[in-house]
Design a protein around this motif. Structure first.
Motif, PDB file in Angstrom:
ATOM      1  N   SER A   6       7.453   5.032  -1.243  1.00 50.13           N
ATOM      2  CA  SER A   6       7.523   4.010  -0.216  1.00 50.13           C
ATOM      3  C   SER A   6       6.125   3.557   0.171  1.00 50.13           C
ATOM      4  N   GLY A   7       6.048   2.311   0.612  1.00 46.29           N
ATOM      5  CA  GLY A   7       4.755   1.750   0.992  1.00 46.29           C
ATOM      6  C   GLY A   7       4.958   0.676   2.035  1.00 46.29           C
ATOM      7  N   ARG A   8       3.863  -0.005   2.397  1.00 46.94           N
ATOM      8  CA  ARG A   8       3.967  -1.071   3.398  1.00 46.94           C
ATOM      9  C   ARG A   8       3.309  -2.358   2.914  1.00 46.94           C
ATOM     10  N   THR A   9       3.905  -3.466   3.300  1.00 48.43           N
ATOM     11  CA  THR A   9       3.290  -4.759   3.017  1.00 48.43           C
ATOM     12  C   THR A   9       2.194  -5.006   4.055  1.00 48.43           C
ATOM     13  N   GLY A  10       1.396  -6.023   3.836  1.00 47.81           N
ATOM     14  CA  GLY A  10       0.395  -6.408   4.834  1.00 47.81           C
ATOM     15  C   GLY A  10       1.056  -6.746   6.163  1.00 47.81           C
ATOM     16  N   GLY A  11       2.264  -7.325   6.106  1.00 44.98           N
ATOM     17  CA  GLY A  11       3.014  -7.664   7.311  1.00 44.98           C
ATOM     18  C   GLY A  11       3.669  -6.452   7.951  1.00 44.98           C
ATOM     19  N   ASN A  12       3.396  -5.262   7.414  1.00 45.11           N
ATOM     20  CA  ASN A  12       3.848  -3.979   7.965  1.00 45.11           C
ATOM     21  C   ASN A  12       5.313  -3.679   7.703  1.00 45.11           C
ATOM     22  N   GLN A  13       5.892  -4.316   6.681  1.00 46.25           N
ATOM     23  CA  GLN A  13       7.277  -4.012   6.314  1.00 46.25           C
ATOM     24  C   GLN A  13       7.284  -2.833   5.342  1.00 46.25           C
ATOM     25  N   ILE A  14       8.283  -1.955   5.506  1.00 43.58           N
ATOM     26  CA  ILE A  14       8.415  -0.817   4.586  1.00 43.58           C
ATOM     27  C   ILE A  14       9.074  -1.300   3.295  1.00 43.58           C
ATOM     28  N   VAL A  15       8.506  -0.904   2.153  1.00 42.16           N
ATOM     29  CA  VAL A  15       9.077  -1.268   0.849  1.00 42.16           C
ATOM     30  C   VAL A  15       9.322   0.008   0.056  1.00 42.16           C
ATOM     31  N   VAL A  71       4.697  -5.468  -5.953  1.00 39.33           N
ATOM     32  CA  VAL A  71       6.123  -5.135  -6.036  1.00 39.33           C
ATOM     33  C   VAL A  71       6.933  -6.420  -5.873  1.00 39.33           C
ATOM     34  N   GLU A  72       7.947  -6.574  -6.729  1.00 42.28           N
ATOM     35  CA  GLU A  72       8.838  -7.731  -6.575  1.00 42.28           C
ATOM     36  C   GLU A  72      10.050  -7.309  -5.746  1.00 42.28           C
ATOM     37  N   ILE A  73      10.286  -8.018  -4.647  1.00 37.36           N
ATOM     38  CA  ILE A  73      11.361  -7.632  -3.726  1.00 37.36           C
ATOM     39  C   ILE A  73      12.720  -8.024  -4.316  1.00 37.36           C
ATOM     40  N   GLU A  74      13.628  -7.030  -4.355  1.00 34.57           N
ATOM     41  CA  GLU A  74      14.948  -7.277  -4.950  1.00 34.57           C
ATOM     42  C   GLU A  74      16.075  -7.270  -3.927  1.00 34.57           C
ATOM     43  N   SER A  75      15.911  -6.475  -2.864  1.00 33.57           N
ATOM     44  CA  SER A  75      16.975  -6.449  -1.844  1.00 33.57           C
ATOM     45  C   SER A  75      16.384  -6.071  -0.493  1.00 33.57           C
ATOM     46  N   ALA A  76      17.199  -6.276   0.549  1.00 28.57           N
ATOM     47  CA  ALA A  76      16.703  -6.019   1.900  1.00 28.57           C
ATOM     48  C   ALA A  76      17.782  -5.317   2.704  1.00 28.57           C
ATOM     49  N   CYS A  77      17.386  -4.333   3.496  1.00 26.35           N
ATOM     50  CA  CYS A  77      18.338  -3.811   4.479  1.00 26.35           C
ATOM     51  C   CYS A  77      17.651  -3.818   5.850  1.00 26.35           C
ATOM     52  N   GLN A  78      18.306  -3.274   6.869  1.00 33.38           N
ATOM     53  CA  GLN A  78      17.830  -3.476   8.238  1.00 33.38           C
ATOM     54  C   GLN A  78      16.376  -3.035   8.446  1.00 33.38           C
ATOM     55  N   ASN A  79      16.048  -1.873   7.901  1.00 35.16           N
ATOM     56  CA  ASN A  79      14.713  -1.349   8.219  1.00 35.16           C
ATOM     57  C   ASN A  79      13.719  -1.384   7.078  1.00 35.16           C
ATOM     58  N   SER A  80      14.162  -1.793   5.901  1.00 34.53           N
ATOM     59  CA  SER A  80      13.219  -1.774   4.781  1.00 34.53           C
ATOM     60  C   SER A  80      13.620  -2.763   3.689  1.00 34.53           C
ATOM     61  N   LEU A  81      12.651  -2.946   2.791  1.00 32.30           N
ATOM     62  CA  LEU A  81      12.888  -3.781   1.611  1.00 32.30           C
ATOM     63  C   LEU A  81      12.945  -2.863   0.399  1.00 32.30           C
ATOM     64  N   ARG A  82      13.570  -3.346  -0.676  1.00 32.82           N
ATOM     65  CA  ARG A  82      13.571  -2.550  -1.912  1.00 32.82           C
ATOM     66  C   ARG A  82      13.076  -3.452  -3.033  1.00 32.82           C
ATOM     67  N   GLY A  83      12.242  -2.882  -3.894  1.00 34.59           N
ATOM     68  CA  GLY A  83      11.685  -3.741  -4.927  1.00 34.59           C
ATOM     69  C   GLY A  83      11.400  -3.017  -6.223  1.00 34.59           C
ATOM     70  N   LYS A  84      10.855  -3.811  -7.171  1.00 34.41           N
ATOM     71  CA  LYS A  84      10.552  -3.300  -8.506  1.00 34.41           C
ATOM     72  C   LYS A  84       9.035  -3.375  -8.687  1.00 34.41           C
ATOM     73  N   MET A  85       8.443  -2.250  -9.079  1.00 31.39           N
ATOM     74  CA  MET A  85       6.994  -2.227  -9.247  1.00 31.39           C
ATOM     75  C   MET A  85       6.612  -3.064 -10.478  1.00 31.39           C
ATOM     76  N   LEU A  86       5.578  -3.862 -10.347  1.00 31.28           N
ATOM     77  CA  LEU A  86       5.189  -4.706 -11.486  1.00 31.28           C
ATOM     78  C   LEU A  86       4.049  -4.059 -12.241  1.00 31.28           C
ATOM     79  N   MET A 100       0.857  -1.184   0.000  1.00 28.56           N
ATOM     80  CA  MET A 100       0.000   0.000   0.000  1.00 28.56           C
ATOM     81  C   MET A 100       0.896   1.237   0.000  1.00 28.56           C
ATOM     82  N   VAL A 101       0.681   2.107  -0.991  1.00 23.78           N
ATOM     83  CA  VAL A 101       1.527   3.296  -1.136  1.00 23.78           C
ATOM     84  C   VAL A 101       1.329   4.213   0.069  1.00 23.78           C
ATOM     85  N   GLU A 102       2.466   4.664   0.649  1.00 23.86           N
ATOM     86  CA  GLU A 102       2.405   5.619   1.764  1.00 23.86           C
ATOM     87  C   GLU A 102       2.666   7.028   1.264  1.00 23.86           C
ATOM     88  N   GLY A 103       3.677   7.178   0.410  1.00 27.53           N
ATOM     89  CA  GLY A 103       3.999   8.513  -0.093  1.00 27.53           C
ATOM     90  C   GLY A 103       5.319   8.506  -0.822  1.00 27.53           C
TER      91      GLY A 103
END
Ligand code: SAH
Ligand code: SF4
Ligand code: F3S
Length: 443
Positions: free
Chosen positions: A403-412, A428-443, A390-393
């Protein structure tokens, strides 16, 4: 000329929601919010007292407003929240520059308290805490704050009396709101375009048991089903839960309600049964672990988060090792962890065998370091998966970053050239992860 209002909020979501309510109530009396306290006609400080540190933050904040008044700014200083309830009139004696002290049950009277102070220029204390209090029906406007997600307070107070905790003394007895009022508020929000609702209370699992007009079969699972049924709502969350009140019926909701997000905040506090008993938590660690496992049976992708206290009076190395073991067993996506601190009225303040500060610091650091590793590994396990976000802003910089959040409340975080709207759902397809967030590619 509108009057200007500045609100400073500390503490939990209940306080955040109360601050929104106060802003709306004063808004109906021509007050407009400002982000510059030095320009405000009324300053409200909504305080938290959950740990020693939180209360200190409030006191040092009062000091800043004292200085501002000392510089000749004429404004009304109102203090509410748990420090106000706890200290009451004593606050005025120690800090005579405070004009209004009101407990959380009195926030609905803020406009009349402000008017009375303007008229009489006499400080006021409103800290009644009644077990018969009825949370008034209240339809929020969306003029302030995010338009796509909102909190709804469904109950207040707490009757659990965990021995470390100040909340039963500052928020009083557990009182649920009427089922109908909550549903009306949720429907009102969704009609105005809100996509995500979080139902909040100190112990939402026991919703409907005390102090409201709810009937049989109008407990928390039924409330979730009713709110989830509002046409247009896309995500439903809730917090906080007490493990002892987590029923099979509530767990089943995670398998049966599509809009219910796969996230459960289940505070464990300690992994040691003797500590849990002295905390008065009323569950064993075996029962807790069993519930965590059952939740995952109903909803395999559910993200579990928790609260942990280290250094509760009498906590031995073995007790602490048991807490570390729970973290290995459950694999939390996130944990809020704190050093135990004595709180006024809370029983544990009188318990012997207080743990030394240095030991608490060392245990907390070890626990947080291990939790960070666990959380990062869980994020890395998401790489390659496609998730609903879900897009946050938009990020401030660089451009086209969202940035947005998954249902599990992870920041993407992800890139997108087009203009997106907060509350929009994307894959969004998840491509990488760091301590506080995920990074992905919008499909
Ligand atoms: N009602 C919620 C808790 C709200 S307080 C629940 O039961 O889950 C949030 C967290 O603050 C608690 O879960 C606990 O971990 C922590 N906390 C409360 N009192 C504390 C104290 N005296 N010292 C340290 N941490 C405390
Ligand atoms: Fe405090 Fe326990 Fe109530 Fe939570 S359940 S608010 S920790 S007394
Ligand atoms: Fe703090 Fe009171 Fe909330 S103590 S956590 S503001 S209920």
């Amino acid at each position: 000329m509108p009057q200007l209002l500045y609100i400073e909020t500390f503490g939990c979501q209940m306080n955040e929601r109360d601050s929104e309510i106060m802003a709306q109530l004063l808004g109906e009396h021509s007050y407009v919010q400002t982000n510059k306290p030095e320009q405000a006609d009324v300053v409200v400080v909504n305080t938290c007292s959950i740990r020693g540190k939180a209360a200190h933050k409030a006191y040092s904040c009062f000091g800043r407003y004292k200085k501002l008044k000392g510089k000749g700014h004429d404004f009304i200083l109102a203090v509410t929240g748990c420090v106000a309830q706890q200290d009451g009139a004593a606050l005025l004696e120690r800090m005579p520059y405070i004009d209004i002290v009101m407990g959380p049950q009195s926030i609905y009277t803020l406009p009349s308290l402000v008017a009375a102070f303007r008229r009489d220029r006499k400080s006021l204390v409103a800290t009644e805490l009644s077990a018969d209090f009825v949370i008034p029906p209240f339809l929020p406007n969306l003029a302030e704050g995010p338009a796509h997600k909102r909190f709804i307070t469904i109950m207040q107070g707490c009757d659990n009396f965990c021995t470390y905790c100040v909340v039963p003394y500052t928020r009083g007895r557990e009182i649920s709101r009427s089922f109908g009022d909550i549903l009306a508020e949720a429907t009102h929000l969704v009609r105005q375009g809100v996509k995500e609702i979080t139902l909040i209370g100190q112990n939402v699992n026991s919703y409907g048991q005390k102090g409201c007009d709810t009937k049989q079969n109008q407990g928390f699972p039924e409330l979730l089903r009713a709110v989830a049924g509002i046409d247009g709502l896309q995500r439903l969350r809730f917090t906080s839960s007490h493990p002892k009140d987590l029923s099979e019926e509530l767990m089943r909701c995670f398998a049966e309600i599509p809009v219910l997000c796969p996230h459960f905040h289940l505070p464990v506090q300690s992994g040691s049964n003797s500590i849990l008993q002295r905390m008065n938590r009323k569950y064993t660690i075996e029962a807790y672990l069993d519930k965590a496992a059952r939740l995952r049976e109903y909803r395999p992708d559910i993200a579990l988060t928790t609260d942990i206290i280290v250094g509760f009076p009498g906590e031995t190395d073995d007790d602490f090792a048991a807490t570390m073991q729970v973290m290995e067993t459950v694999q939390y996506h996130g944990a809020y962890s704190f050093k135990y601190s004595d709180r006024p009225n809370a029983k544990a303040a009188d318990f012997p065998d207080k743990v030394a500060e240095t030991v608490k610091t060392e245990r907390l650091a070890r626990l947080q370091a291990r939790q960070e590793e666990i959380a990062l590994a869980l994020k890395q396990a998401d790489i390659g998966k496609t998730v609903e976000v879900m897009v946050e802003g938009a990020s401030k910089s660089p451009a086209n970053q969202w940035s947005g959040r998954t249902g599990g409340n992870q920041i993407v975080n992800f890139s997108c050239e087009a203009k997106l709207v907060p509350g929009q759902l994307l894959m969004v397809e998840i491509e990488s992860a760091c301590q506080n967030s995920l990074r992905g590619k919008m499909l």
